[in-house]
Every structure is written in structure tokens, then in C-alpha cells.
Design an enzyme around this catalytic site. Structure first.
Site, PDB file in Angstrom:
ATOM      1  N   CYS A  32       0.665  -1.146  -0.097  1.00 16.70           N
ATOM      2  CA  CYS A  32       0.072  -0.129  -0.154  1.00 16.70           C
ATOM      3  C   CYS A  32       0.845   1.147  -0.041  1.00 16.70           C
ATOM      4  CB  CYS A  32      -0.872  -0.091   1.230  1.00 16.70           C
ATOM      5  SG  CYS A  32      -0.129  -0.215   2.842  1.00 16.70           S
ATOM      6  N   HIS A 315      -1.559   1.218   7.368  1.00 12.34           N
ATOM      7  CA  HIS A 315      -1.896   1.267   6.019  1.00 12.34           C
ATOM      8  C   HIS A 315      -1.771   2.792   5.448  1.00 12.34           C
ATOM      9  CE1 HIS A 315      -4.235  -0.292   2.618  1.00 12.34           C
ATOM     10  NE2 HIS A 315      -5.257   0.612   3.022  1.00 12.34           N
TER      11      HIS A 315
END
Length: 371
Positions: A32, A315
Site C-alpha cells: 500500500c 496502512h
């Protein structure tokens, strides 16, 4: 992303920008950090245009000599040439090349998006510089009988047989590079010594309940050098007390600001994430610049967001402004968001908050002509 893609198309309707493509990226296990930065760079229009132009003019070479830049150009070309307007693309070739080249990104551990952006831009610069040098060598060889030498594609007159080499300026420099000037004023003789340095992004210290403007002011605040930190003044020929400050001498066309959200805490012996609320405006005026760039204005077009309470897990997602619409990219998913939603990523005004989504890397484009 079938349903999500059609939802996005439906949300934009006849406002869907002509020729634009909105594609999510597949995640290959903690990639990510890579996906969020690549989305920001894809919607950095001058960067995208230059990379696609490079890809078109070097396609035959790219097939023979793969590197990180050709993989990136290939990915951008894949997106821009899609028949569908929305969907999902797997940036597999790029990620494989990245892991092959740099062991830092080989593990499945949480990586730092800013480290990745730095590495990628410097890698692209290195590749372009090597190609420029190779071209220059070819020119020099073919024109060795000429009284003038070719330096980086430019004829530079010889003085006493010495060729003055101009530094290689790539299109990455033209887009992202700015110049800082470090001014030191001797408090005894008042002489000001200025030292210039270039940057591709600015890393700013942050404080609770602050703003980008105040962070930039702190970055350029005057610091007094005394005691063991005295400055050696060439005019006084001795160590003297002095005042030092950093100003932006030449602002870049695209200003990338990295907020130092990860701080090493000595008492803890580890890094801690600072969830501080830092307001980043949609329109930014730079005040800590030197003439003739006073009050240069910028517009925010992308934000890489870190989601999570700590530096070693979490994330990354990105917010992107494209054709006056704000979009939210979370790996495979792409959705439209209201402009007002951008402020939910400023950070937390209280130390303990359930909000863990914080702006980490900001991309601003200059509203004035590039100088």
C-alpha cells in the site's frame, strides 16, 4: 472493483473527465505504501506527461533494457490506454523490479511511503542523468574536431582548453526541485554567508494543533549559534556567535511536503507516531521565500495518508484531486469524496483519539508560471 468502478462512473456521470482513467492498484502484501505514492505521482500531471512522453520515444529501448523507470512508464501507459474508464490494475512488474533492486522493499513488513518516494525520484533522476551523459559522450565523439565541446546537449565554449561542465538538469528537477539558501550572519562583523542547497521535498517538524504555514515559519526561524556551536567567520578569521536561518530561494513547480509524523523517543527507545492535528490548506501561500518569489501560491492536489497508531504497522491510502473532483484511493478501491472530507485527515486535536488517518505527504502545484 466492478461494482465500485461502476459506482464511481455513476457518481461522476457526464462529468467524467474526457480521456481520464481512475484505476485502483492490486496489493501484493503490504504494498500500500507503493500504491498510494504511485497514485499521487500519476495525478501529478507534469510528471505523468513527461514519463509518458519518455515511454513513447524510448519504447524500443525500454523493451531491451528494463529498469525501475521503464517499469513505471509502462504502468502509467497501461492506465492511460485502458478502454474502460475505471477498474483495477496489478502493478506487478513495477513491484517485482522494485524488490529486485532494493532489498529494503523485499520484506512483507510495513514500509515508509516517504522513503519509497525519495528512492523512486532519485532513481529516475539517476537513470535520466546516465542517459544524458551517454548522449553527451556520443555528441562529443562525433564533434571532437569542433573547437567547441558539447556538454549535456549544450555547446559550451572552451576557455584555455577547459570545458566548463553545466550540471545536468532533468525533467524531474524541472518539476520537483527547489533551492534553499542557508544564511548565516556573523554577529561581530554582520557579514552574511549564504550557502545554497537543492531539495526534491521538504521535511517539516510538526507540533500539536499547528498548520503547514506555522511549520514552514518554524523551518525558517532564526537560530542563534553560540557556545560550542559558534560559526567560523571567514572575515573575522575566528569562531563567532552568529544567527542562522533557512529560506526558500527558488520554490519548485511541484512542492512536496513530508510531515515528520514518526519521531524517535529516547526514553522509549523506539519511534512513535505523532497524531498531531496539522492543518494543510487547499491553497497555500509561501511566505518564507526570497525575492522575486514572495508569496508564491500553491494548490493541493494529492495527499498520502498514513492510517494506524504506530510507525511499524498500519496502512497507506491517498487522496487525489483530478479535474476539480476529489478521489479516495485505497489499493483496489477508488471512490469519490467531497472536498470537505479532506480536513478529516488533518490529525487529532487530542492525544488519545480513535482517528488514526493522518496526512503524511502533501503534493502542491504552483498556481503561477514556472520560473
Amino acid at each position: 472493483m466492478g461494482a465500485a468502478g461502476s459506482k464511481l462512473e455513476k457518481a461522476l456521470g457526464d462529468q467524467f473527465p474526457e480521456g481520464e482513467r481512475y484505476f485502483g492498484f492490486e496489493n501484493f502484501g503490504n504494498t500500500c505504501y507503493c500504491n498510494s505514492v504511485l497514485q499521487a505521482l500519476y495525478f501529478c500531471v507534469p510528471f505523468r506527461e513527461q514519463l509518458l512522453e519518455y515511454y513513447t520515444s524510448n519504447k524500443s529501448v525500454a523493451d531491451a533494457e528494463e529498469n525501475l523507470m521503464t517499469c513505471l512508464a509502462d504502468l502509467f501507459s497501461q492506465i492511460s490506454s485502458q478502454k474502460k474508464k475505471t477498474g483495477v490494475i496489478a502493478p506487478k512488474r513495477f513491484v517485482q523490479r522494485l524488490k529486485k533492486q532494493n532489498e529494503l522493499f523485499r520484506s512483507y513488513m510495513h514500509q515508509d511511503a516517504h522513503e519509497f518516494l525519495n528512492y523512486l525520484l532519485n532513481e529516475v533522476v539517476d537513470i535520466l542523468e546516465k542517459e544524458a551523459k551517454a548522449t553527451k559522450t556520443e555528441h562529443e565523439t562525433s564533434s571532437s574536431s569542433s573547437p567547441e565541446k558539447i556538454a549535456n546537449g549544450l555547446k559550451v565554449p572552451q576557455a584555455n582548453g577547459v570545458v566548463h561542465k553545466e550540471p545536468i538538469v532533468t525533467w524531474v528537477h524541472n518539476i520537483f526541485q527547489g533551492i534553499l539558501t542557508n544564511e548565516t550572519r556573523c554577529l561581530r562583523c554582520e557579514t552574511v554567508t549564504a550557502r545554497d542547497e537543492t531539495f526534491l521535498d521538504l521535511s517539516l517538524d510538526i507540533e500539536q494543533n499547528s498548520s503547514i504555514t506555522s511549520c514552514l515559519k518554524n523551518f525558517s526561524s532564526t537560530e542563534t549559534l553560540h557556545a560550542e556551536d559558534k560559526f567560523f567567520c571567514d572575515k573575522c578569521c575566528s569562531l563567532q556567535e552568529a544567527q542562522k536561518r533557512m529560506k526558500i530561494k527558488k520554490p519548485p513547480h511541484i512542492l512536496v511536503i513530508h510531515l515528520k509524523r514518526f519521531k524517535y523517543i529516547e526514553q522509549l527507545g523506539r519511534y512513535k507516531k505523532l497524531s498531531y492535528r496539522v492543518v494543510f490548506p487547499l491553497e497555500l501561500k509561501l511566505s518564507n521565500t526570497v525575492e522575486p518569489y514572495a508569496d508564491v501560491e500553491y494548490s493541493l492536489f494529492a495527499v498520502v495518508v498514513h492510517v494506524g497508531s504506530g510507525p511499524n504497522h498500519g496502512h497507506y491510502v491517498s487522496l487525489v484531486k483530478s479535474h476539480n473532483h476529489w478521489l479516495f484511493f485505497d489499493d483496489e478501491n477508488v471512490e469519490m469524496i467531497e472536498e470537505s472530507a479532506v480536513q478529516t485527515f488533518f490529525g487529532s486535536s487530542q492525544e488519545y483519539s480513535s482517528n488514526t488517518d493522518h496526512g503524511y505527504i502533501l503534493f502542491y502545484e504552483s498556481l503561477g508560471p514556472a520560473k
